[in-house]
Design a protein around this motif. Structure first.
Motif, PDB file in Angstrom:
ATOM      1  N   GLU A  27       0.841  -1.216   0.000  1.00 21.90           N
ATOM      2  CA  GLU A  27       0.000   0.000   0.000  1.00 21.90           C
ATOM      3  C   GLU A  27       0.869   1.257   0.000  1.00 21.90           C
ATOM      4  N   GLY A  28       1.982   1.194   0.723  1.00 17.12           N
ATOM      5  CA  GLY A  28       2.885   2.353   0.749  1.00 17.12           C
ATOM      6  C   GLY A  28       3.506   2.611  -0.613  1.00 17.12           C
ATOM      7  N   ALA A  29       3.963   1.534  -1.258  1.00 14.53           N
ATOM      8  CA  ALA A  29       4.581   1.674  -2.596  1.00 14.53           C
ATOM      9  C   ALA A  29       3.551   2.201  -3.601  1.00 14.53           C
ATOM     10  N   SER A  52       7.239  10.650  -1.907  1.00 12.97           N
ATOM     11  CA  SER A  52       6.975  11.040  -0.522  1.00 12.97           C
ATOM     12  C   SER A  52       7.094   9.794   0.354  1.00 12.97           C
ATOM     13  N   ASN A  53       7.308  10.024   1.643  1.00 10.41           N
ATOM     14  CA  ASN A  53       7.187   8.943   2.624  1.00 10.41           C
ATOM     15  C   ASN A  53       5.705   8.772   2.920  1.00 10.41           C
ATOM     16  N   TYR A 105       6.065   3.643   5.311  1.00  8.68           N
ATOM     17  CA  TYR A 105       6.795   3.206   4.111  1.00  8.68           C
ATOM     18  C   TYR A 105       7.752   4.342   3.776  1.00  8.68           C
ATOM     19  N   GLU A 106       9.048   4.077   3.802  1.00  8.00           N
ATOM     20  CA  GLU A 106      10.024   5.156   3.641  1.00  8.00           C
ATOM     21  C   GLU A 106      10.570   5.277   2.219  1.00  8.00           C
ATOM     22  N   GLU A 161      12.454   2.308   0.325  1.00 11.61           N
ATOM     23  CA  GLU A 161      11.454   1.628  -0.513  1.00 11.61           C
ATOM     24  C   GLU A 161      10.934   0.377   0.186  1.00 11.61           C
ATOM     25  N   ASP A 162      10.685   0.574   1.501  1.00  7.90           N
ATOM     26  CA  ASP A 162      10.119  -0.517   2.302  1.00  7.90           C
ATOM     27  C   ASP A 162       9.621   0.108   3.606  1.00  7.90           C
ATOM     28  N   GLU A 163       8.924  -0.716   4.383  1.00 12.54           N
ATOM     29  CA  GLU A 163       8.526  -0.262   5.726  1.00 12.54           C
ATOM     30  C   GLU A 163       9.752  -0.246   6.635  1.00 12.54           C
TER      31      GLU A 163
END
Ligand SMILES: N[C@H](CCC[C@H](N)C(=O)O)C(=O)O
Length: 262
Positions: A156-158, A171-172, A188-189, A193-195
């Motif tokens: 979801e973050g990606a 963005s983060n 998600y940073e 590129e991961d949590e």
């Protein structure tokens, strides 16, 4: 050439630290990505150089790289870790001023914790009542959800980070659950590129957005990240969030040496 590397972590957000006051460490994207790789290198969310700052009223300068090897914007947990690192090196005692990519920061110790001043927040963009975008030294998208435990943050973050919302800079992405007197967060940073287990500028963004959205009322909030607990303090003066402080642990993990190509 043998190079000494230190490892620190702030609520599980972990960093390779280099005392680069002699400017001998030659940063390259490939070298930093290799050092941050959790299989072929030391492993970290980012790498931080401590360097002298030409302006002598400042104790040191912080240069931050994400684990993808690219220099990036403010790292809040890294900022707290470099303060603990500077104390370990004997550069500072109980408080300090340092220069980072976004400008001057003050920091001081509160028992075992490090409190770091964060930049003022003048602008908060709200997409709707549960979704916001603001910059706390790094860009942060904040979504408030009823529960974050079962969320696939990587997926979801990606999706949000790579959507057309934030263009090439990205963005983060933060997912936040507000409880009675604390908040839970997962992030998600960008550039990792991961949590990650915690994100300092993300925790700060979540706290400011929660107050802006009237989800919290006080001027200090505890935030539970997967890797540990942080706190954010702030004032709201003339519609500007100011005197923002990020408070939390910053722990030394180890020191080692690696043969680095010159
Ligand atoms: N990955 C972030 C920078 C580090 C943020 C995080 N580690 C923190 O503690 O603030 C970015 O490129 O915007």
């Amino acid at each position: 050439m043998k190079t000494s590397f230190y490892k620190y972590q702030g609520a599980g957000n972990d960093f390779i630290m280099v005392d680069n006051r002699n400017l001998e460490f030659k940063a390259s994207t490939a070298l930093i990505a290799k050092l941050c790789n959790r299989r072929f290198g030391i492993g970290a969310d980012g790498l931080i150089l401590l360097e002298n700052e030409v302006e002598n009223s400042v104790d040191f300068k912080m240069v931050y790289y994400n684990s993808d090897g690219n220099e990036s914007t403010l790292c809040g947990n890294g900022g707290r870790c470099i303060v603990a690192f500077a104390k370990q090196l004997g550069i500072i005692q109980k408080s300090c001023h340092f220069m980072a990519i976004d400008g001057l920061h003050q920091a001081h110790f509160e028992a075992e914790l490090v409190s770091l001043s964060m930049p003022d927040v003048h602008l908060i963009q709200s997409y709707h009542s549960e979704s916001f975008y603001l910059n706390t030294g790094s860009p942060h998208h904040v979504d408030f959800l009823s529960s974050i435990a079962g969320l696939d943050v990587q997926k979801e973050g990606a999706r949000i980070r790579n959507s057309n919302l934030y263009g090439k800079a990205g963005s983060n992405i933060n997912f936040v659950e507000v409880q009675d007197n604390f908040m839970k967060i997962r992030t998600y940073e960008r550039g990792v590129e991961d949590e990650t287990l915690a994100c300092g500028t993300g925790v700060t963004a979540a706290a400011i957005a929660a107050h802006f959205a009237k989800k919290i009322t006080g001027n200090e909030v505890a935030v539970q990240a997967i890797g540990g607990d942080l706190a954010v303090r702030f004032l709201l003066q003339n519609q500007v969030y100011t005197h923002i402080e990020l408070v939390g642990p910053a722990k030394f993990v180890f020191k080692g040496e690696i043969e680095c190509e010159a």
